[in-house]
Motif scaffolding. Sequence first.
Motif, PDB file in Angstrom:
ATOM      1  N   SER A 122      -2.033 -39.443 -29.486  1.00  0.00           N
ATOM      2  CA  SER A 122      -1.635 -40.057 -28.211  1.00  0.00           C
ATOM      3  C   SER A 122      -0.121 -40.110 -28.084  1.00  0.00           C
ATOM      4  N   GLN A 123       0.553 -40.443 -29.169  1.00  0.00           N
ATOM      5  CA  GLN A 123       2.007 -40.515 -29.150  1.00  0.00           C
ATOM      6  C   GLN A 123       2.603 -39.134 -28.885  1.00  0.00           C
ATOM      7  N   ILE A 124       2.045 -38.102 -29.490  1.00  0.00           N
ATOM      8  CA  ILE A 124       2.544 -36.738 -29.295  1.00  0.00           C
ATOM      9  C   ILE A 124       2.364 -36.317 -27.836  1.00  0.00           C
ATOM     10  N   VAL A 125       1.202 -36.539 -27.270  1.00  0.00           N
ATOM     11  CA  VAL A 125       0.957 -36.145 -25.874  1.00  0.00           C
ATOM     12  C   VAL A 125       1.906 -36.906 -24.946  1.00  0.00           C
ATOM     13  N   ARG A 126       2.077 -38.203 -25.180  1.00  0.00           N
ATOM     14  CA  ARG A 126       3.018 -38.976 -24.344  1.00  0.00           C
ATOM     15  C   ARG A 126       4.431 -38.405 -24.423  1.00  0.00           C
ATOM     16  N   SER A 127       4.862 -38.049 -25.621  1.00  0.00           N
ATOM     17  CA  SER A 127       6.227 -37.516 -25.753  1.00  0.00           C
ATOM     18  C   SER A 127       6.338 -36.145 -25.100  1.00  0.00           C
ATOM     19  N   TRP A 128       5.309 -35.329 -25.185  1.00  0.00           N
ATOM     20  CA  TRP A 128       5.340 -34.018 -24.517  1.00  0.00           C
ATOM     21  C   TRP A 128       5.428 -34.193 -23.004  1.00  0.00           C
ATOM     22  N   LEU A 129       4.726 -35.170 -22.473  1.00  0.00           N
ATOM     23  CA  LEU A 129       4.750 -35.385 -21.025  1.00  0.00           C
ATOM     24  C   LEU A 129       6.109 -35.885 -20.538  1.00  0.00           C
ATOM     25  N   ARG A 130       6.871 -36.527 -21.421  1.00  0.00           N
ATOM     26  CA  ARG A 130       8.224 -36.993 -21.051  1.00  0.00           C
ATOM     27  C   ARG A 130       9.271 -35.882 -21.144  1.00  0.00           C
ATOM     28  N   SER A 131       8.959 -34.796 -21.826  1.00  0.00           N
ATOM     29  CA  SER A 131       9.902 -33.689 -21.997  1.00  0.00           C
ATOM     30  C   SER A 131       9.596 -32.599 -20.968  1.00  0.00           C
ATOM     31  N   PRO A 132      10.550 -32.251 -20.124  1.00  0.00           N
ATOM     32  CA  PRO A 132      10.267 -31.240 -19.084  1.00  0.00           C
ATOM     33  C   PRO A 132       9.726 -29.916 -19.636  1.00  0.00           C
ATOM     34  N   ASP A 133      10.304 -29.407 -20.719  1.00  0.00           N
ATOM     35  CA  ASP A 133       9.834 -28.129 -21.272  1.00  0.00           C
ATOM     36  C   ASP A 133       8.426 -28.237 -21.841  1.00  0.00           C
ATOM     37  N   HIS A 134       8.174 -29.292 -22.620  1.00  0.00           N
ATOM     38  CA  HIS A 134       6.845 -29.472 -23.211  1.00  0.00           C
ATOM     39  C   HIS A 134       5.797 -29.739 -22.127  1.00  0.00           C
ATOM     40  N   ARG A 135       6.174 -30.557 -21.154  1.00  0.00           N
ATOM     41  CA  ARG A 135       5.274 -30.847 -20.028  1.00  0.00           C
ATOM     42  C   ARG A 135       4.936 -29.553 -19.287  1.00  0.00           C
ATOM     43  N   GLY A 136       5.947 -28.705 -19.080  1.00  0.00           N
ATOM     44  CA  GLY A 136       5.719 -27.428 -18.407  1.00  0.00           C
ATOM     45  C   GLY A 136       4.722 -26.555 -19.154  1.00  0.00           C
ATOM     46  N   ASN A 137       4.824 -26.531 -20.474  1.00  0.00           N
ATOM     47  CA  ASN A 137       3.863 -25.753 -21.268  1.00  0.00           C
ATOM     48  C   ASN A 137       2.465 -26.344 -21.146  1.00  0.00           C
ATOM     49  N   LEU A 138       2.374 -27.651 -21.309  1.00  0.00           N
ATOM     50  CA  LEU A 138       1.076 -28.324 -21.278  1.00  0.00           C
ATOM     51  C   LEU A 138       0.385 -28.149 -19.929  1.00  0.00           C
ATOM     52  N   LEU A 139       1.177 -28.122 -18.853  1.00  0.00           N
ATOM     53  CA  LEU A 139       0.605 -28.051 -17.508  1.00  0.00           C
ATOM     54  C   LEU A 139       0.745 -26.670 -16.856  1.00  0.00           C
ATOM     55  N   ALA A 140       1.044 -25.661 -17.628  1.00  0.00           N
ATOM     56  CA  ALA A 140       1.151 -24.311 -17.059  1.00  0.00           C
ATOM     57  C   ALA A 140      -0.228 -23.858 -16.582  1.00  0.00           C
ATOM     58  N   PRO A 141      -0.381 -23.612 -15.272  1.00  0.00           N
ATOM     59  CA  PRO A 141      -1.701 -23.284 -14.728  1.00  0.00           C
ATOM     60  C   PRO A 141      -2.312 -22.009 -15.303  1.00  0.00           C
ATOM     61  N   ALA A 142      -1.501 -21.027 -15.646  1.00  0.00           N
ATOM     62  CA  ALA A 142      -2.039 -19.738 -16.083  1.00  0.00           C
ATOM     63  C   ALA A 142      -2.603 -19.768 -17.496  1.00  0.00           C
ATOM     64  N   LEU A 143      -2.129 -20.667 -18.338  1.00  0.00           N
ATOM     65  CA  LEU A 143      -2.559 -20.673 -19.739  1.00  0.00           C
ATOM     66  C   LEU A 143      -4.020 -21.090 -19.848  1.00  0.00           C
ATOM     67  N   ASN A 144      -4.760 -20.370 -20.714  1.00  0.00           N
ATOM     68  CA  ASN A 144      -6.189 -20.655 -20.788  1.00  0.00           C
ATOM     69  C   ASN A 144      -6.741 -20.813 -22.211  1.00  0.00           C
ATOM     70  N   PHE A 145      -5.967 -20.471 -23.230  1.00  0.00           N
ATOM     71  CA  PHE A 145      -6.436 -20.625 -24.615  1.00  0.00           C
ATOM     72  C   PHE A 145      -5.376 -21.353 -25.436  1.00  0.00           C
ATOM     73  N   THR A 146      -5.839 -22.033 -26.486  1.00  0.00           N
ATOM     74  CA  THR A 146      -4.919 -22.807 -27.315  1.00  0.00           C
ATOM     75  C   THR A 146      -5.344 -22.788 -28.772  1.00  0.00           C
ATOM     76  N   GLY A 147      -4.397 -23.134 -29.616  1.00  0.00           N
ATOM     77  CA  GLY A 147      -4.640 -23.354 -31.033  1.00  0.00           C
ATOM     78  C   GLY A 147      -3.820 -24.549 -31.470  1.00  0.00           C
ATOM     79  N   ILE A 148      -4.353 -25.311 -32.410  1.00  0.00           N
ATOM     80  CA  ILE A 148      -3.701 -26.542 -32.861  1.00  0.00           C
ATOM     81  C   ILE A 148      -3.670 -26.562 -34.381  1.00  0.00           C
ATOM     82  N   GLY A 149      -2.537 -26.988 -34.928  1.00  0.00           N
ATOM     83  CA  GLY A 149      -2.409 -27.157 -36.365  1.00  0.00           C
ATOM     84  C   GLY A 149      -1.578 -28.384 -36.670  1.00  0.00           C
TER      85      GLY A 149
END
Length: 169
Positions: A122-149
């Motif tokens: 939750s803390q990571i997602v909140r911080s990504w949403l506060r960062s314009p670049d990270h928010r842009g990646n998270l909310l990029a409409p075209a992206l459709n697949f992900t990987g997490i580590g």
Amino acid sequence: MPRTPAQGIGFILGFWLAFALSPLMVKTAAAAGPANVASLEAELLAQVNQVRSEHHLIPLVRRSDLDRVAQAHSSDMAQRGYFSHHSPEGENPVDRLQQGGVNDMRLAAENLGKTTQSNPSSQIVRSWLRSPDHRGNLLAPALNFTGIGIAQGSDGSLIYTQVYILVPR
């Protein structure tokens, strides 16, 4: 010191309760092991997809090959003590994806996060949403697949890598 048996029992119970709730006894997410890491990864994906849903975007689909790339980068950062989208050798997210055999992508992005908080995903997602670049990646409409580590750093912190790609359908 307690003067009666009731005070003695109260003292012992109070002491035990204080010890049981102390920071020495509370397990952190980082110390819980691989099963907890898998749970944190699933939690991160659920939260990211919830945010995407709130913005009327398609959910990201998790892929094991992308998970391996993300996990390798988190582990590398943890083992070698750096935190960057570029490895010490200068490799970037696209380089790592290509080296990981991901050849079907048309677009790629990466978010990194590091935390010692008790509710890390939750803390990571909140911080990504506060960062314009990270928010842009998270909310990029075209992206459709992900990987997490997720890997644990030598300082006990959790290091998150989430890669995103577009594969045309």
